[in-house]
Enzyme design. Sequence first.
Site, PDB file in Angstrom:
ATOM      1  N   HIS A 191      11.676   4.842  -0.482  1.00 18.50           N
ATOM      2  CA  HIS A 191      13.056   5.079  -0.035  1.00 18.50           C
ATOM      3  C   HIS A 191      13.430   6.551  -0.110  1.00 18.50           C
ATOM      4  O   HIS A 191      14.332   6.997   0.600  1.00 18.50           O
ATOM      5  CB  HIS A 191      14.023   4.161  -0.784  1.00 18.50           C
ATOM      6  CG  HIS A 191      13.939   2.755  -0.261  1.00 18.50           C
ATOM      7  ND1 HIS A 191      13.117   1.818  -0.812  1.00 18.50           N
ATOM      8  CD2 HIS A 191      14.516   2.176   0.827  1.00 18.50           C
ATOM      9  CE1 HIS A 191      13.204   0.690  -0.107  1.00 18.50           C
ATOM     10  NE2 HIS A 191      14.049   0.889   0.893  1.00 18.50           N
ATOM     11  N   GLU A 433       9.967  -9.911   5.829  1.00 16.34           N
ATOM     12  CA  GLU A 433       9.237  -8.813   5.198  1.00 16.34           C
ATOM     13  C   GLU A 433       8.239  -9.296   4.162  1.00 16.34           C
ATOM     14  O   GLU A 433       7.754  -8.516   3.350  1.00 16.34           O
ATOM     15  CB  GLU A 433      10.184  -7.755   4.639  1.00 16.34           C
ATOM     16  CG  GLU A 433      11.377  -8.253   3.893  1.00 16.34           C
ATOM     17  CD  GLU A 433      12.367  -7.144   3.511  1.00 16.34           C
ATOM     18  OE1 GLU A 433      12.115  -5.965   3.768  1.00 16.34           O
ATOM     19  OE2 GLU A 433      13.408  -7.493   2.933  1.00 16.34           O
ATOM     20  N   ASP A 457       7.994  -3.397   3.867  1.00 19.10           N
ATOM     21  CA  ASP A 457       7.594  -4.363   2.845  1.00 19.10           C
ATOM     22  C   ASP A 457       6.520  -5.310   3.363  1.00 19.10           C
ATOM     23  O   ASP A 457       5.612  -5.678   2.619  1.00 19.10           O
ATOM     24  CB  ASP A 457       8.813  -5.165   2.371  1.00 19.10           C
ATOM     25  CG  ASP A 457       9.582  -4.404   1.314  1.00 19.10           C
ATOM     26  OD1 ASP A 457       8.934  -3.850   0.410  1.00 19.10           O
ATOM     27  OD2 ASP A 457      10.827  -4.335   1.400  1.00 19.10           O
ATOM     28  N   CYS A 504      12.824  -3.167  12.022  1.00 13.38           N
ATOM     29  CA  CYS A 504      13.584  -2.073  11.421  1.00 13.38           C
ATOM     30  C   CYS A 504      12.803  -1.297  10.361  1.00 13.38           C
ATOM     31  O   CYS A 504      13.363  -0.479   9.654  1.00 13.38           O
ATOM     32  CB  CYS A 504      14.908  -2.568  10.860  1.00 13.38           C
ATOM     33  SG  CYS A 504      14.707  -3.733   9.502  1.00 13.38           S
TER      34      CYS A 504
HETATM   35  C1  PEP Z   1      11.456  -2.794   5.263  1.00  5.38           C
HETATM   36  O1  PEP Z   1      11.008  -3.294   4.234  1.00  5.38           O
HETATM   37  O2  PEP Z   1      10.757  -2.552   6.270  1.00  5.38           O
HETATM   38  C2  PEP Z   1      12.872  -2.404   5.356  1.00  5.38           C
HETATM   39  C3  PEP Z   1      13.377  -1.974   6.482  1.00  5.38           C
HETATM   40  O3  PEP Z   1      13.618  -2.461   4.224  1.00  5.38           O
HETATM   41  P1  PEP Z   1      13.487  -1.375   3.057  1.00  5.38           P
HETATM   42  O4  PEP Z   1      12.689  -0.212   3.591  1.00  5.38           O
HETATM   43  O5  PEP Z   1      14.852  -0.953   2.672  1.00  5.38           O
HETATM   44  O6  PEP Z   1      12.769  -2.118   1.987  1.00  5.38           O
HETATM   45 MG    MG Z   2      12.332  -4.056   2.724  1.00  3.90          MG
END
Ligand code: PEP
Ligand code: MG
Length: 579
Positions: A191, A433, A457, A504
């Site tokens: 993140h 995910e 994920d 996403c």
């Molecule tokens: C993902 O896991 O691809 C996602 C978009 O959520 P995050 O990156 O916040 O875990």
């Molecule tokens: Mg995620």
Amino acid sequence: MEILKGIGVSHGVAICSAVVLDAEEVRIPQRHVVPSKTEVEIQRLRKAFLDATQEVSNLRVSQSDQWDSRIKDIFAVHLHFLRDKTLRKKIDDLLAEKCYTAEYAVSFVMREIAQHFSNEKDAYISERANDIIDIEKRLLRHLLGEKRKDLKNLRDPVVVVGYDLSPTQTASFDKRYIKGFAIDAGGRTSHTAIVAKTLGIPAVVALGNISTLVTSGDTVIVDGTRGRVVINPDEETIAEYRAFAADILQASIELDVLKDMPAETLDGEIIELMANIEFPKEALTTLEKGGDGIGLYRTEFLYLDAPKEPEEETQYKVYVETLKNMGDKPVTFRTVDLGGDKFPRNIKMIREKNPYLGLRSIRYCLQHMDMFKTQIRALLRASVHGKTKIMFPLITNLMELRQAKWVVADVKEDLEEQGIPFDDNVEIGIMIETPAAALTADSLADEVDFFSIGTNDLIQYTLAVDRVNEKVASLYSPLHPAVLQLLRKIVKVAKRSRIDLSLCGEMASEPEFTPLLLGLGFDTLSLAAPMIPEIKQIIRSVSMEYCRDVARRALKFDTDTQTISYLREELRKIQKREI
Ligand code: PEP
Ligand code: MG
């Protein structure tokens, strides 16, 4: 001049003087000062000892009523060491003899003493090793405190160098002064990396030991586009990078012309390009970059730096602000996804041994019902101000989804009883995910309005590769045949079930993957807003027929290495208009 290779996670180039951050758990690098500066270091040391002694004495006086005798003993021991003249002399002598920095001299001597204590058989004495480490940390905090403050009082542009950064630290960076960062740890989809991309700050992660090679004040080039860092570059290299940075800026200005044009393929297929955001103000960047809406609002960022759990009213205001900024464009609010690498500074969460497989995300919410209900209530109340969608993260089975939906139904009932308006038709979706969700997508699809694939994920759970661990970063492979097969399966299920589907994860913002994703059947992608124009340009340069062909071929390769070279070659052809 030294060149290091890492993973470029946010494009662009920064050429600036460095500020090196400490990390408490990391050994202080062995650094020297010129002999004429040793007296300055000894004075810094003296001050750190005085300040630390004062701090412990104050704590002892102000809190003594609340402590039991054991804690009082510990502070007495700390004071004893801090006032010990022999200890001070040992550090001063080492510093003067070897011309070490104050930080290194403290760290060296204290670790040596701690080691000595921990080898003792007597339990009381060996436990003192922990006290010594605590005192070392306290002294280092005082010595490094000046540098920490530097980040808050910056007057000139800098690049930040350190062992690791948390997503919260990165999110609080002042973009006017922090022009880039380079860290030892991290992965492509941590993140911290994601926040850097959203903020548009060039960043390179997984550099191994950069924090020990750079000293504050060194000139550093962070090349987030090619994943390189140059320490103390020569004039020629600086000139080359200045030219490269100017080219990048020019290209981005040219791409901004696409803002009001649709993301339409050559044969007329319209692709929706939505934005991933962490903070409400990014809604404006989304509009500036021509986004069609918000495909992923990571609402947990509201919690990360908050002094306490955000109240319903605070959340409501933030959600309304976002919806109003987006006008009639949709906003997909993902419910709180804490844990993994996202821990709030001030809200207590237990640190588990294996946080990605533990009480994370929807699991945490379902065990903290009050918190979850508060968020759902704020979202439903806000829903009358714009096109609201609610999305649950990390669903692994139907029961979790049903439980989360019951909470929504429950809150709706309460609101109705209280005469508070909300949009009864708010769409409910889930993130796919985990392999479990992907493989049971059929039954999940029957109970939701949409899916959004979180590849960040999905990749880590499919390949058993921690997304933030630089030691296994080379195994984190979005093009692994297993990942591609799961993507293909989810697309098929979504089409058969006639529910909306988007992707996403960070895959959506990688230009080389765009033709493949379109060819697999994705017609909505959600990505960091600054990347929207670049992806739009690729979409406008290809036909769906071409993309389907790319996907067909990509699915035939046995290894991800073959697939990535193929996709890179195709991207080169697209950019040279050779397809
Ligand atoms: C993902 O896991 O691809 C996602 C978009 O959520 P995050 O990156 O916040 O875990
Ligand atoms: Mg995620």
